[in-house]
Design an enzyme around this catalytic site. Structure first.
Site, PDB file in Angstrom:
ATOM      1  N   ARG A 157     -20.231   5.706   5.268  1.00  0.00           N
ATOM      2  CA  ARG A 157     -19.076   6.343   5.915  1.00  0.00           C
ATOM      3  C   ARG A 157     -17.779   5.555   5.744  1.00  0.00           C
ATOM      4  O   ARG A 157     -16.886   5.626   6.593  1.00  0.00           O
ATOM      5  CB  ARG A 157     -19.320   6.580   7.412  1.00  0.00           C
ATOM      6  N   SER A 234     -20.191  15.139  13.351  1.00  0.00           N
ATOM      7  CA  SER A 234     -20.742  14.050  14.174  1.00  0.00           C
ATOM      8  C   SER A 234     -19.577  13.211  14.685  1.00  0.00           C
ATOM      9  O   SER A 234     -18.719  12.803  13.903  1.00  0.00           O
ATOM     10  CB  SER A 234     -21.654  13.159  13.343  1.00  0.00           C
ATOM     11  N   GLU A 334     -16.382   8.574  14.444  1.00  0.00           N
ATOM     12  CA  GLU A 334     -16.280   8.855  13.016  1.00  0.00           C
ATOM     13  C   GLU A 334     -14.940   9.532  12.657  1.00  0.00           C
ATOM     14  O   GLU A 334     -14.366   9.205  11.618  1.00  0.00           O
ATOM     15  CB  GLU A 334     -17.460   9.761  12.608  1.00  0.00           C
TER      16      GLU A 334
HETATM   17  C1  LIG Z   1     -19.182  21.121  11.396  1.00  0.00           C
HETATM   18  C2  LIG Z   1     -18.896  19.841  10.655  1.00  0.00           C
HETATM   19  C3  LIG Z   1     -19.903  19.212   9.940  1.00  0.00           C
HETATM   20  C4  LIG Z   1     -19.652  18.020   9.247  1.00  0.00           C
HETATM   21  N1  LIG Z   1     -20.670  17.427   8.569  1.00  0.00           N
HETATM   22  C5  LIG Z   1     -20.464  16.262   7.911  1.00  0.00           C
HETATM   23  C6  LIG Z   1     -21.531  15.626   7.217  1.00  0.00           C
HETATM   24  O1  LIG Z   1     -22.653  16.123   7.158  1.00  0.00           O
HETATM   25  N2  LIG Z   1     -21.285  14.456   6.596  1.00  0.00           N
HETATM   26  C7  LIG Z   1     -20.044  13.871   6.603  1.00  0.00           C
HETATM   27  O2  LIG Z   1     -19.887  12.793   6.024  1.00  0.00           O
HETATM   28  N3  LIG Z   1     -18.993  14.462   7.248  1.00  0.00           N
HETATM   29  C8  LIG Z   1     -19.177  15.630   7.905  1.00  0.00           C
HETATM   30  N4  LIG Z   1     -18.150  16.223   8.579  1.00  0.00           N
HETATM   31  C9  LIG Z   1     -16.828  15.585   8.605  1.00  0.00           C
HETATM   32  C10 LIG Z   1     -15.814  16.152   7.566  1.00  0.00           C
HETATM   33  O3  LIG Z   1     -16.152  17.459   7.205  1.00  0.00           O
HETATM   34  C11 LIG Z   1     -15.746  15.304   6.297  1.00  0.00           C
HETATM   35  O4  LIG Z   1     -15.380  13.981   6.608  1.00  0.00           O
HETATM   36  C12 LIG Z   1     -14.707  15.881   5.304  1.00  0.00           C
HETATM   37  O5  LIG Z   1     -14.887  15.280   4.045  1.00  0.00           O
HETATM   38  C13 LIG Z   1     -13.262  15.676   5.735  1.00  0.00           C
HETATM   39  O6  LIG Z   1     -12.428  16.282   4.757  1.00  0.00           O
HETATM   40  P1  LIG Z   1     -11.093  17.025   5.135  1.00  0.00           P
HETATM   41  O7  LIG Z   1     -10.501  17.526   3.871  1.00  0.00           O
HETATM   42  O8  LIG Z   1     -11.310  18.031   6.201  1.00  0.00           O
HETATM   43  O9  LIG Z   1     -10.221  15.802   5.693  1.00  0.00           O
HETATM   44  P2  LIG Z   1      -9.269  15.767   6.979  1.00  0.00           P
HETATM   45  O10 LIG Z   1     -10.075  15.967   8.201  1.00  0.00           O
HETATM   46  O11 LIG Z   1      -8.084  16.628   6.783  1.00  0.00           O
HETATM   47  O12 LIG Z   1      -8.802  14.222   6.913  1.00  0.00           O
HETATM   48  C14 LIG Z   1      -9.708  13.193   7.182  1.00  0.00           C
HETATM   49  C15 LIG Z   1      -9.099  11.868   6.679  1.00  0.00           C
HETATM   50  O13 LIG Z   1      -8.990  11.911   5.273  1.00  0.00           O
HETATM   51  C16 LIG Z   1      -7.644  11.730   4.870  1.00  0.00           C
HETATM   52  N5  LIG Z   1      -7.418  12.596   3.704  1.00  0.00           N
HETATM   53  C17 LIG Z   1      -7.751  13.905   3.555  1.00  0.00           C
HETATM   54  N6  LIG Z   1      -7.405  14.331   2.335  1.00  0.00           N
HETATM   55  C18 LIG Z   1      -6.859  13.266   1.706  1.00  0.00           C
HETATM   56  C19 LIG Z   1      -6.289  13.069   0.406  1.00  0.00           C
HETATM   57  N7  LIG Z   1      -6.213  14.057  -0.500  1.00  0.00           N
HETATM   58  N8  LIG Z   1      -5.824  11.834   0.097  1.00  0.00           N
HETATM   59  C20 LIG Z   1      -5.883  10.819   0.981  1.00  0.00           C
HETATM   60  N9  LIG Z   1      -6.404  10.946   2.211  1.00  0.00           N
HETATM   61  C21 LIG Z   1      -6.881  12.163   2.564  1.00  0.00           C
HETATM   62  C22 LIG Z   1      -6.804  12.140   6.069  1.00  0.00           C
HETATM   63  O14 LIG Z   1      -5.530  11.507   6.043  1.00  0.00           O
HETATM   64  C23 LIG Z   1      -7.675  11.631   7.197  1.00  0.00           C
HETATM   65  O15 LIG Z   1      -7.476  10.239   7.348  1.00  0.00           O
HETATM   66  C24 LIG Z   1     -18.363  17.433   9.279  1.00  0.00           C
HETATM   67  C25 LIG Z   1     -17.338  18.073  10.006  1.00  0.00           C
HETATM   68  C26 LIG Z   1     -17.610  19.260  10.686  1.00  0.00           C
HETATM   69  C27 LIG Z   1     -16.505  19.938  11.445  1.00  0.00           C
END
Ligand SMILES: Cc1cc2nc3c(=O)[nH]c(=O)nc-3n(C[C@H](O)[C@H](O)[C@H](O)COP(=O)(O)OP(=O)(O)OC[C@H]3O[C@@H](n4cnc5c(N)ncnc54)[C@H](O)[C@@H]3O)c2cc1C
Length: 343
Positions: A157, A234, A334
């Protein structure tokens, strides 16, 4: 910003820009710099808790969504995907074309660019296993550069993007290398159980369907009508403790008739945070105002409808305090907290 997140809490961004290509990203950063505004990079908003006061600067949503041809190379395939592309849509495409390596990461919400940040993982796979390199804008030099897999510093992570180099890079595109031939990964017990009765090895498509089904049962798949999926996934990482702490805690719990589950970790033992939460007396479905623990998954904090960020934080604090008091373990959240004063 609430509608831009899966948890659905958070006040307004002072400025909001959606960038569809690299030039627009650079232009938006230039505007933030010229106005001396703090910058927040937004992907799919699926790993965020945004403060009720919102974000007092420029929120830059990355919507670069082009994807290159899949190029076969010695039994594998290499392709590059824009950071703003929907992650699960990309996984679906790799499964359809029979390339293995992402199938267990099916159903994770968010964007391609969000996945390297916390090195997303699920059901025995981590995205770092298939990232060859990525292209990012270095906000220090304002130049774009390519970072190899090793340079991303991936661990459980984490990566340089959420630790040592937090806020330094904007990820623009990610290059993946997947295995041809389509043999799926079946390392995780939940998946092995799912296929226990299955004749022969399941296909990639069957593994993807199974992962999505197992996730749906735990409200870890966002589907319309499932209020338990209004979460940030999570909420706590699985804590890693030293071997000696683990042994001492196990002995203490055995005297109470409890068997502490654990997994090997590089520097000690990894404890399942969900078990700690449940055994600290916080059951699935527990509610505190409009925030609650998912009725299907004890690690997910959910917005039960109209919750404020303050309510989410109050529940997070209560869970951390109860687990600390009960087991002496400090749970680390997380998600990323946006717009809150630093600790
Ligand atoms: C229902 C649910 C289930 C999930 N299951 C999992 C799982 O099984 N495993 C897991 O690891 N995670 C899980 N997650 C967490 C999440 O989906 C992941 O961490 C996902 O990759 C976040 O991506 P995002 O584009 O939504 O980022 P955001 O939530 O928009 O941003 C998260 C972080 O990443 C940074 N960021 C985003 N895009 C960029 C970019 N292009 N450049 C630089 N920084 C960036 C943001 O600034 C922030 O710090 C889950 C979430 C939910 C709601």
């Amino acid at each position: 910003m609430a509608p831009l997140t899966t948890l659905g809490v958070g006040g307004p961004a002072r400025y909001f820009v959606e960038a569809r290509n690299e030039a627009e990203v650079i232009e938006a950063v230039g505007v933030a710099r010229a106005q001396d505004l703090p910058l927040f990079v937004l992907g799919g908003g699926s790993n965020l808790v945004v403060a009720d006061a919102g974000f007092p600067g420029l929120v830059l949503k990355i919507s670069i969504s082009d994807v290159s041809h899949f190029t076969p190379q010695d039994g594998s395939v290499v392709f590059t995907a824009g950071a703003g592309l929907d992650w699960d849509a990309l996984v679906a495409r790799t499964v359809e074309t029979d390339y293995a390596g992402l199938e267990c990461l099916s159903g994770i919400p968010g964007t391609v660019g969000g996945t390297p940040v916390q090195n997303v993982g699920a059901y025995g796979q981590e995205v770092s296993e298939t990232i060859r390199e990525l292209r990012a804008l270095d906000l220090g030099s304002m130049e774009t550069r390519t970072l190899s897999n090793a340079e991303c510093g991936f661990a459980y992570r984490s990566s340089i993007f959420n630790t040592t180099e937090r806020n330094r890079y904007i990820i623009l595109q990610v290059t993946f290398e997947l295995r041809g031939g389509g043999r799926p990964s079946l390392r995780y017990p939940d998946l092995q159980k799912f296929f226990a009765e299955h004749a022969g090895e399941p296909t990639l498509a069957e593994v993807r369907a199974a992962v999505r089904e197992v996730r749906r049962r735990k409200a870890m798949l966002i589907v319309p009508g499932d209020d338990d999926a209004r979460s940030a996934g999570s909420f706590f990482k699985n804590p890693v403790v030293t071997q000696s702490f683990f042994e001492e805690l196990s002995t203490r719990l055995e005297s109470r008739g409890l068997q502490l589950p654990s997994y090997p970790a590089a520097d000690g033992r990894k404890l399942p945070a969900a078990w700690l939460v449940e055994h600290a007396g916080l059951a699935k479905g527990y509610a505190k105002g409009s925030a609650g623990i998912s009725s299907k998954h004890s690690l997910a904090i959910v917005n039960r409808g109209g919750a404020t960020a303050a309510e989410i934080i109050a529940l997070k604090d209560e869970i951390q305090a109860r687990v600390l008091a009960e087991f002496g373990v400090q749970l680390q959240p997380e998600p990323v907290f946006v717009g809150f004063a630093p600790d």
